[in-house]
Design a protein around this motif. Structure first.
Motif, PDB file in Angstrom:
ATOM      1  N   ASP A 196      16.485  92.409 -11.909  1.00  0.00           N
ATOM      2  CA  ASP A 196      18.094  92.324 -13.605  1.00  0.00           C
ATOM      3  C   ASP A 196      16.532  92.246 -14.631  1.00  0.00           C
ATOM      4  O   ASP A 196      17.513  92.494 -15.489  1.00  0.00           O
ATOM      5  CB  ASP A 196      18.114  91.104 -12.722  1.00  0.00           C
ATOM      6  N   GLU A 197      15.188  92.412 -15.238  1.00  0.00           N
ATOM      7  CA  GLU A 197      14.986  92.566 -16.007  1.00  0.00           C
ATOM      8  C   GLU A 197      14.907  93.587 -16.754  1.00  0.00           C
ATOM      9  O   GLU A 197      14.492  93.846 -17.975  1.00  0.00           O
ATOM     10  CB  GLU A 197      14.412  91.431 -16.296  1.00  0.00           C
ATOM     11  N   LEU A 198      15.132  94.148 -15.995  1.00  0.00           N
ATOM     12  CA  LEU A 198      14.806  95.631 -16.228  1.00  0.00           C
ATOM     13  C   LEU A 198      16.199  96.769 -16.111  1.00  0.00           C
ATOM     14  O   LEU A 198      15.888  97.395 -17.583  1.00  0.00           O
ATOM     15  CB  LEU A 198      14.672  96.630 -15.177  1.00  0.00           C
ATOM     16  N   LYS A 199      17.438  95.382 -16.549  1.00  0.00           N
ATOM     17  CA  LYS A 199      18.759  96.098 -17.523  1.00  0.00           C
ATOM     18  C   LYS A 199      18.915  96.330 -18.575  1.00  0.00           C
ATOM     19  O   LYS A 199      19.122  97.096 -18.919  1.00  0.00           O
ATOM     20  CB  LYS A 199      19.715  94.749 -16.781  1.00  0.00           C
ATOM     21  N   ARG A 200      17.286  95.746 -18.816  1.00  0.00           N
ATOM     22  CA  ARG A 200      16.892  95.931 -20.604  1.00  0.00           C
ATOM     23  C   ARG A 200      17.255  97.501 -20.747  1.00  0.00           C
ATOM     24  O   ARG A 200      16.983  98.095 -21.921  1.00  0.00           O
ATOM     25  CB  ARG A 200      16.006  95.050 -21.245  1.00  0.00           C
ATOM     26  N   PHE A 201      16.889  97.983 -20.070  1.00  0.00           N
ATOM     27  CA  PHE A 201      16.050  99.614 -20.377  1.00  0.00           C
ATOM     28  C   PHE A 201      16.535 100.462 -19.573  1.00  0.00           C
ATOM     29  O   PHE A 201      16.844 101.168 -19.656  1.00  0.00           O
ATOM     30  CB  PHE A 201      14.404  99.254 -19.355  1.00  0.00           C
ATOM     31  N   CYS A 202      17.420 100.125 -18.167  1.00  0.00           N
ATOM     32  CA  CYS A 202      18.328 101.261 -17.088  1.00  0.00           C
ATOM     33  C   CYS A 202      19.089 100.298 -16.621  1.00  0.00           C
ATOM     34  O   CYS A 202      18.814  98.965 -16.863  1.00  0.00           O
ATOM     35  CB  CYS A 202      17.390 101.958 -16.645  1.00  0.00           C
ATOM     36  N   GLU A 203      20.018 100.832 -16.276  1.00  0.00           N
ATOM     37  CA  GLU A 203      21.329 100.581 -15.155  1.00  0.00           C
ATOM     38  C   GLU A 203      19.955 100.056 -13.601  1.00  0.00           C
ATOM     39  O   GLU A 203      19.522 100.624 -13.407  1.00  0.00           O
ATOM     40  CB  GLU A 203      22.218 101.429 -15.375  1.00  0.00           C
ATOM     41  N   VAL A 204      20.906  99.203 -13.382  1.00  0.00           N
ATOM     42  CA  VAL A 204      20.080  98.471 -12.120  1.00  0.00           C
ATOM     43  C   VAL A 204      21.521  98.338 -11.022  1.00  0.00           C
ATOM     44  O   VAL A 204      22.334  97.270 -11.215  1.00  0.00           O
ATOM     45  CB  VAL A 204      20.147  96.667 -11.896  1.00  0.00           C
ATOM     46  N   VAL A 205      21.194  99.061  -9.993  1.00  0.00           N
ATOM     47  CA  VAL A 205      21.806  98.465  -8.983  1.00  0.00           C
ATOM     48  C   VAL A 205      21.830  98.339  -7.275  1.00  0.00           C
ATOM     49  O   VAL A 205      20.127  98.574  -7.344  1.00  0.00           O
ATOM     50  CB  VAL A 205      23.472 100.028  -8.724  1.00  0.00           C
ATOM     51  N   TYR A 206      21.862  96.993  -6.683  1.00  0.00           N
ATOM     52  CA  TYR A 206      21.693  97.003  -6.032  1.00  0.00           C
ATOM     53  C   TYR A 206      22.736  97.884  -4.364  1.00  0.00           C
ATOM     54  O   TYR A 206      23.649  97.132  -4.435  1.00  0.00           O
ATOM     55  CB  TYR A 206      20.973  95.185  -5.169  1.00  0.00           C
ATOM     56  N   LEU A 207      21.940  98.431  -3.248  1.00  0.00           N
ATOM     57  CA  LEU A 207      23.367  98.689  -2.835  1.00  0.00           C
ATOM     58  C   LEU A 207      23.142  97.526  -1.189  1.00  0.00           C
ATOM     59  O   LEU A 207      21.993  97.576  -0.895  1.00  0.00           O
ATOM     60  CB  LEU A 207      22.641 100.174  -1.886  1.00  0.00           C
ATOM     61  N   ASP A 208      24.105  97.464  -0.288  1.00  0.00           N
ATOM     62  CA  ASP A 208      23.777  97.649   1.509  1.00  0.00           C
ATOM     63  C   ASP A 208      23.568  98.269   1.795  1.00  0.00           C
ATOM     64  O   ASP A 208      22.658  99.294   1.569  1.00  0.00           O
ATOM     65  CB  ASP A 208      24.848  97.530   1.989  1.00  0.00           C
ATOM     66  N   ARG A 209      22.311  97.295   2.335  1.00  0.00           N
ATOM     67  CA  ARG A 209      20.895  97.840   3.086  1.00  0.00           C
ATOM     68  C   ARG A 209      21.745  97.933   4.822  1.00  0.00           C
ATOM     69  O   ARG A 209      22.970  98.159   5.717  1.00  0.00           O
ATOM     70  CB  ARG A 209      20.414  96.829   3.948  1.00  0.00           C
ATOM     71  N   THR A 210      21.288  99.442   5.255  1.00  0.00           N
ATOM     72  CA  THR A 210      21.730 100.008   6.586  1.00  0.00           C
ATOM     73  C   THR A 210      21.531  98.918   7.816  1.00  0.00           C
ATOM     74  O   THR A 210      20.247  99.180   7.757  1.00  0.00           O
ATOM     75  CB  THR A 210      21.311 101.803   6.996  1.00  0.00           C
ATOM     76  N   GLN A 211      22.707  98.949   8.544  1.00  0.00           N
ATOM     77  CA  GLN A 211      23.160  97.657   9.570  1.00  0.00           C
ATOM     78  C   GLN A 211      22.217  98.467  10.624  1.00  0.00           C
ATOM     79  O   GLN A 211      22.039  99.714  10.978  1.00  0.00           O
ATOM     80  CB  GLN A 211      24.334  97.626  10.219  1.00  0.00           C
ATOM     81  N   ASP A 212      21.249  97.300  11.528  1.00  0.00           N
ATOM     82  CA  ASP A 212      20.462  97.804  12.633  1.00  0.00           C
ATOM     83  C   ASP A 212      19.667  98.601  12.631  1.00  0.00           C
ATOM     84  O   ASP A 212      19.317  99.098  13.298  1.00  0.00           O
ATOM     85  CB  ASP A 212      21.496  97.779  14.194  1.00  0.00           C
ATOM     86  N   ILE A 213      18.721  98.472  11.897  1.00  0.00           N
ATOM     87  CA  ILE A 213      18.173  99.704  11.906  1.00  0.00           C
ATOM     88  C   ILE A 213      17.129  99.077  10.257  1.00  0.00           C
ATOM     89  O   ILE A 213      17.487  98.144   9.002  1.00  0.00           O
ATOM     90  CB  ILE A 213      17.921 100.473  11.504  1.00  0.00           C
ATOM     91  N   SER A 214      15.225  99.030  10.989  1.00  0.00           N
ATOM     92  CA  SER A 214      14.484  98.051  10.386  1.00  0.00           C
ATOM     93  C   SER A 214      12.973  98.560  10.855  1.00  0.00           C
ATOM     94  O   SER A 214      13.043  98.537  12.014  1.00  0.00           O
ATOM     95  CB  SER A 214      14.213  96.304   9.644  1.00  0.00           C
ATOM     96  N   THR A 215      12.320  98.309   9.923  1.00  0.00           N
ATOM     97  CA  THR A 215      10.751  98.999  10.580  1.00  0.00           C
ATOM     98  C   THR A 215       9.822  98.130  11.910  1.00  0.00           C
ATOM     99  O   THR A 215       9.477  97.662  12.349  1.00  0.00           O
ATOM    100  CB  THR A 215       9.346  99.282   9.110  1.00  0.00           C
ATOM    101  N   THR A 216      10.945  96.777  11.066  1.00  0.00           N
ATOM    102  CA  THR A 216       9.810  95.443  11.771  1.00  0.00           C
ATOM    103  C   THR A 216      10.738  95.198  13.308  1.00  0.00           C
ATOM    104  O   THR A 216      10.211  95.133  13.879  1.00  0.00           O
ATOM    105  CB  THR A 216      10.588  93.978  11.529  1.00  0.00           C
ATOM    106  N   ARG A 217      12.361  96.054  12.991  1.00  0.00           N
ATOM    107  CA  ARG A 217      12.799  96.194  14.308  1.00  0.00           C
ATOM    108  C   ARG A 217      12.312  97.614  15.408  1.00  0.00           C
ATOM    109  O   ARG A 217      12.185  97.278  16.772  1.00  0.00           O
ATOM    110  CB  ARG A 217      13.601  96.631  14.124  1.00  0.00           C
ATOM    111  N   LEU A 218      11.649  98.361  14.629  1.00  0.00           N
ATOM    112  CA  LEU A 218      10.817  99.528  15.189  1.00  0.00           C
ATOM    113  C   LEU A 218       9.628  99.166  15.667  1.00  0.00           C
ATOM    114  O   LEU A 218       9.434  99.517  17.491  1.00  0.00           O
ATOM    115  CB  LEU A 218      11.384 100.969  14.098  1.00  0.00           C
TER     116      LEU A 218
END
Ligand code: C2G
Length: 129
Positions: free
Chosen positions: A100-122
């Motif tokens: 969020d400290e980068l909001k001074r420089f640009c828009e900051v957006v956090y998107l939902d993760r894709t469910q049921d997949i991750s490198t750890t699970r793989l």
């Protein structure tokens, strides 16, 4: 046109990474992906299976990705945003609030993760083979 940036390791590239890139690209015209180097991943305390060069080559081959740069430190984001005239920084929600400290420089957006997949699970499913 509008420039979007996102950061990550992208080890064992999977649909969650692809879906993030595709949704991030909707926020602009040019998508920059900063891929964590092997050295930075050890700083992050993150073990990687696939070396940086291969992870970067795979990311570069993705249709909606325009530019790939190395991510070598936590601190480089501000210079990246300024150097590349970034309008929007996008990360998955596991990073919510962290940039969020980068909001001074640009828009900051956090998107939902894709469910049921991750490198750890793989990795754990591969161990069971
Ligand atoms: N991601 C996702 N859905 C998943 C898995 C990952 O949307 N099922 C997103 C994460 O939220 C992140 C991106 O994909 O935005 C890359 O994930 P990682 O490769 O795990 O990146 P990470 O190690 O969290 O590095 O400075 C930021 C760090 O470099 C981020």
């Amino acid at each position: 046109g509008k420039i979007v940036i996102t950061y990550g390791t992208f080890d064992l590239f999977h649909i969650g990474h692809l879906r993030l890139f595709e949704r991030a690209k909707e926020y602009g015209d040019k998508l920059i992906v900063a891929v964590s180097t092997d050295e930075f991943n050890s700083v992050k305390g993150k073990k990687v299976l696939i070396p940086y060069e291969q992870r970067a080559e795979i990311v570069k081959s993705i249709r909606c990705v325009d530019i790939v740069i190395p991510e070598m430190s936590w601190e480089q984001k501000v210079e990246d945003v300024n150097k590349h005239h970034v309008d929007t920084l996008i990360m998955g929600k596991d990073w919510e609030g962290q940039f969020d400290e980068l909001k001074r420089f640009c828009e900051v957006v956090y998107l939902d993760r894709t469910q049921d997949i991750s490198t750890t699970r793989l990795k754990s499913s591969l161990k069971k083979l």
